[in-house]
Enzyme design. Sequence first.
Site, PDB file in Angstrom:
ATOM      1  N   ARG A 185       6.495  -8.416 -10.774  1.00  0.00           N
ATOM      2  CA  ARG A 185       5.059  -8.571 -10.540  1.00  0.00           C
ATOM      3  C   ARG A 185       4.384  -9.211 -11.759  1.00  0.00           C
ATOM      4  NH1 ARG A 185       3.343  -5.150  -6.256  1.00  0.00           N
ATOM      5  NH2 ARG A 185       5.058  -5.033  -4.759  1.00  0.00           N
ATOM      6  N   LYS A 233       8.040  -4.123 -12.605  1.00  0.00           N
ATOM      7  CA  LYS A 233       6.833  -4.317 -13.404  1.00  0.00           C
ATOM      8  C   LYS A 233       7.161  -4.391 -14.887  1.00  0.00           C
ATOM      9  CE  LYS A 233       3.903  -2.018  -9.993  1.00  0.00           C
ATOM     10  NZ  LYS A 233       2.931  -0.940  -9.729  1.00  0.00           N
ATOM     11  N   ARG A 257      -3.810 -11.819  -3.716  1.00  0.00           N
ATOM     12  CA  ARG A 257      -3.783 -11.376  -5.114  1.00  0.00           C
ATOM     13  C   ARG A 257      -3.246 -12.490  -6.002  1.00  0.00           C
ATOM     14  NH1 ARG A 257      -0.131  -6.366  -5.618  1.00  0.00           N
ATOM     15  NH2 ARG A 257      -1.931  -5.331  -4.662  1.00  0.00           N
ATOM     16  N   CYS A 260      -3.692   7.643  -2.185  1.00  0.00           N
ATOM     17  CA  CYS A 260      -2.363   8.037  -1.719  1.00  0.00           C
ATOM     18  C   CYS A 260      -1.501   8.286  -2.947  1.00  0.00           C
ATOM     19  CB  CYS A 260      -1.763   6.956  -0.812  1.00  0.00           C
ATOM     20  SG  CYS A 260      -0.995   5.583  -1.704  1.00  0.00           S
ATOM     21  N   CYS A 309      -1.478   3.560  -7.645  1.00  0.00           N
ATOM     22  CA  CYS A 309      -1.865   2.233  -8.146  1.00  0.00           C
ATOM     23  C   CYS A 309      -2.838   2.296  -9.313  1.00  0.00           C
ATOM     24  CB  CYS A 309      -2.451   1.404  -7.000  1.00  0.00           C
ATOM     25  SG  CYS A 309      -1.233   0.955  -5.746  1.00  0.00           S
ATOM     26  N   CYS A 325      -8.239   3.190  -7.129  1.00  0.00           N
ATOM     27  CA  CYS A 325      -7.685   2.120  -6.294  1.00  0.00           C
ATOM     28  C   CYS A 325      -8.661   1.826  -5.146  1.00  0.00           C
ATOM     29  CB  CYS A 325      -6.322   2.530  -5.750  1.00  0.00           C
ATOM     30  SG  CYS A 325      -6.386   3.872  -4.534  1.00  0.00           S
ATOM     31  N   CYS A 354      -6.738  -0.417   2.741  1.00  0.00           N
ATOM     32  CA  CYS A 354      -5.350  -0.176   2.366  1.00  0.00           C
ATOM     33  C   CYS A 354      -4.656   0.643   3.446  1.00  0.00           C
ATOM     34  CB  CYS A 354      -5.265   0.540   1.025  1.00  0.00           C
ATOM     35  SG  CYS A 354      -3.562   0.905   0.536  1.00  0.00           S
ATOM     36  N   LYS A 393       9.818  -3.551  -6.031  1.00  0.00           N
ATOM     37  CA  LYS A 393       8.984  -4.224  -7.019  1.00  0.00           C
ATOM     38  C   LYS A 393       9.418  -3.854  -8.439  1.00  0.00           C
ATOM     39  CE  LYS A 393       5.463  -0.622  -6.489  1.00  0.00           C
ATOM     40  NZ  LYS A 393       4.085  -0.354  -6.040  1.00  0.00           N
TER      41      LYS A 393
END
Length: 728
Positions: A150, A236, A81, A501, A505, A456, A462, A234
């Site tokens: 991120r 953001k 990514r 899930c 995302c 996603c 994934c 993470k």
Amino acid sequence: MVQSFTTTSSTTDSSQKVSKVEGIKERSNYLREPLASELLEDTTHFSHDAYQILKFHGSYQQDNRENRVKGQEKDYQMMLRTRSPGGFIPPQLYLTLERLSENYGNHTLRVTTRQGFQMHGILKKNLKTAIQEIVNNMGSTLGACGDINRNVMAPPAPFTNRVDYDCVRRYANDIADLLTPQSGAYYEIWLDGEKAISGEENPEVKEARQRNGNGTIFHDSPDPIYGTLFLPRKFKIAITVPGDNSVDIYSQDLGLIVILNEAGQLEGFNVLAGGGLGRTHNKEETFPRLADPIGFVRKDDIYDAVKAIVATQRDYGNRVERRLSRMKYLIEDWGVEKFRETVEGYLGKKFEPFRPLPEFKYLDFLGWHDQGDGKLFYGISVENGRIHDRGSLQLKTALRRIVEAFNLPMLLTPHQNVLLYDIAPAQQREIEQILQECGIKRETDIDPLVRYSMACPALPTCGLAIAEAERGIPGVLARIRALLNQVGLPEEHFVVRMTGCPNGCARPYLAELGFVGRSPDSYQIWLGGDPNQTRLAQTYIESLAIENLEATLEPLFVYFKQEQLHRVEPESFGDFCHRVGFEALRRFAATYSATPNASIQEMVNQFSSPVNSENVTTSGAEPIAAATSSESSVSVTSGSDSPTGATPAADSGVPPTPPTPPSGGGGGGDDSEGEDASGSSRPPRRRINVSNEIYLQLKTEAERQGKPMSQLAGDAIDAFLKSLTEQA
């Protein structure tokens, strides 16, 4: 050096052991080991510990579950990514990524919901080559994943005559630089120690990184902001301008909103904090959350304010239970006031009051736009962000031809689309020709359900996915469109998002209709977000087998349609669900049943018609008329004018009581007569179809006079017939 930290009081105490990942980070020598050593080994994959460090370098280790063979090793592959602040992709980087996807990947590129590119299918042995080429062509993957800041998001519109949009681009890049890991491990591992420079760092950023604000940095550390443990999870960040919510600003750990003074110069930033959408099924302590207003910060203090917020999460975030490690749980536990006071302690000054803002709107910037300097930009819709060549759709070929021919940069959008910019007007026609030849639709030719949807990647790569998303949403959208057409809402559209899930995302918890993978072919259904992504949706159904999609949504759409016939101002589906409430939705759905062998439109007619006097409401509302895209129906009865099945006042939150279908199972034709469910006779009901324009005029006049619509219609028809008699 072992760092101290504090955990949130509601979930942990100082005697609890930290999660295993914390130890892996601390032993990594600032993100080097065991990744560096294992990269040299002739294996197909990394160990668990090395994989945890690999994330910080911008890669996830995956395996294609559909290629698994019993008794054999998993089909290991890497997802890579990019870190692209504000979505900026220079032309040489795009062409490099396109080539790498062909040589080492699965022949596709994917635009992420955080304005980066992903490549799937890279083998471990090719990973270093791929990262080298990305860095050597003005790109980076450092910090695209891992327990770190991120990719910093910003509105993608490349306006050159807007100070506010220029500010968000500059500060997105500067804050991304401020929070980039500094130890040098990335360049040692992937570029053999040669640090490629794609652009000179802002001197103010360098100075701010080393400036100590009451404990914001670790002195004499290779990573002054992150130290050896980095962040608990993470982090953001997004920056935007007032009114532009193309970045889903309330879903971010930290949101910054540019504030200009009366002279049109940057004065500072409104600060939001505590957003985040990831959650875990059956773990009620996890939940999506919108960011809270924290205050206003002057422009000269913005870097220190960002450091102070990051340091607060670094030092007080939960490092014991990873599912509770995001900053949203810290703020939820403490409350905004305590969080603000703690941040102010690191900052050394208080926040000013939050500045007033206009209403946020979602913008996608598709189609042609003037960028303000005589040049143009063009937004291309990329369904679910997947850039590939499939049949008549040759998007990958089109973008390569355009970038090669005109050397155009691009900006990736938070909605997984692509903007090409710096286009000379003389190039417009040729670009349109290439797009047409490659089967790329104009934005006006795309079904809005598709245009505003997101999903996603989910299965098969994934590791967290438990249901389809990218591969599943096209069929789901087609079924929703067919259902809307059947109930007489062919022009209706709303925001639909799907994830495989609960980690969210594709941000389904901000959608008007969200699908969250629960098990194979089963989804949790979320309703009630607004079209501009400023309100959280709520769980409507815990687990819906996708085969029951139509049966579940049909009554909701019928109810929605009925309500809209009585509103002067149009209302979105998400706003409708939020207004009437889930109790009303469930009550309506429980009493709704389609008559056998009747079309959905006939059922709308049935629910819109008077059936018996026992269902008369006291609100004075009219019977709900079944409308198609071109005409509406006015019910006329002989012997009685009692309205039934009517909706209550618009803000009551109570659904109409659906009438019991007439005995015999028929839908009740326009000229039918019959009995109600109790067997008592009722006046015959007949229908007259009129245009929507006449229907709305009649409705307005009925409201003005305080009379039923059917009475006005009957009086008008009676007068018309009398005039014919007089003329004769």
